[in-house]
Design a protein around this motif. Structure first.
Motif, short mmCIF file in Angstrom:
data_model
loop_
_atom_site.label_atom_id
_atom_site.label_comp_id
_atom_site.label_asym_id
_atom_site.label_seq_id
_atom_site.Cartn_x
_atom_site.Cartn_y
_atom_site.Cartn_z
N CYS A 180 0.81 -1.23 0.00
CA CYS A 180 0.00 0.00 0.00
C CYS A 180 0.84 1.27 0.00
O CYS A 180 0.37 2.32 -0.43
CB CYS A 180 -0.90 0.04 1.23
SG CYS A 180 -2.04 -1.34 1.38
N ALA A 181 2.04 1.20 0.52
CA ALA A 181 2.87 2.38 0.74
C ALA A 181 3.58 2.82 -0.54
O ALA A 181 3.95 2.00 -1.38
CB ALA A 181 3.91 2.09 1.82
N THR A 182 3.78 4.12 -0.65
CA THR A 182 4.56 4.67 -1.76
C THR A 182 6.05 4.40 -1.51
O THR A 182 6.45 4.10 -0.39
CB THR A 182 4.36 6.19 -1.88
OG1 THR A 182 4.87 6.80 -0.69
CG2 THR A 182 2.89 6.55 -2.08
N MET A 183 6.86 4.56 -2.54
CA MET A 183 8.30 4.37 -2.35
C MET A 183 8.87 5.44 -1.41
O MET A 183 9.82 5.18 -0.68
CB MET A 183 9.06 4.40 -3.67
CG MET A 183 9.28 3.05 -4.31
SD MET A 183 9.88 1.73 -3.23
CE MET A 183 11.58 2.15 -3.00
N GLY A 184 8.29 6.62 -1.37
CA GLY A 184 8.73 7.63 -0.43
C GLY A 184 8.53 7.18 1.01
O GLY A 184 9.40 7.39 1.87
N THR A 185 7.42 6.54 1.28
CA THR A 185 7.16 6.02 2.62
C THR A 185 8.03 4.82 2.91
O THR A 185 8.52 4.66 4.03
CB THR A 185 5.66 5.68 2.78
OG1 THR A 185 4.91 6.88 2.60
CG2 THR A 185 5.37 5.09 4.14
#
Length: 129
Positions: free
Chosen positions: A86-91
């Motif tokens: 679910c998380a973006t690569m930034g997260t």
């Protein structure tokens, strides 16, 4: 025209390779962090951001349906193996910064074949995906 086709084909191959590395990186980070901290053991400083991204996730995804059916309201966040999807690569980059040094070193060694990877390497990976 051949140069354009070569560039296009090279770009497709590179993006495919980056996607494979990203999938492996997410999975390895999830596996090692959950092994150390438990499947719901997210660092406190990252939980608000993970919560926002989980709230925005497509609840129709099969892995999310499975989590909701199995755990219901027992947990605010899903286990690592769901959250990394679910998380973006930034997260994911932020999460990588917050896990223990031993997890970071093992992930770096497994993914990049180096015992330590600078944060700039992860950041460049994030911006290219």
């Amino acid at each position: 025209m051949r140069a354009y086709e070569f560039d296009r084909d090279l770009r497709l191959v590179m993006f495919g390779a980056i996607a494979e590395i990203e999938i492996f990186f997410r999975g390895r980070l999830s596996y090692l962090a959950s092994g150390e901290d438990g499947i719901f053991g997210f660092p406190e400083s990252v939980k608000p951001r993970l919560s926002r991204e989980y709230s925005a996730a497509n609840k129709g995804e099969q892995f999310i349906k499975h989590f909701v059916a199995k755990y219901g309201d027992e947990h605010d966040l899903p286990p690592y193996w769901v959250m990394v999807e679910c998380a973006t690569m930034g997260t994911i980059e932020l999460f990588y910064q917050k896990v223990s040094p031993s997890v970071r070193a093992e992930v770096a060694s497994d993914v990049f074949r180096q015992p330590l990877v600078s944060q700039n390497s992860i950041r460049s990976f994030h911006t290219s995906a």
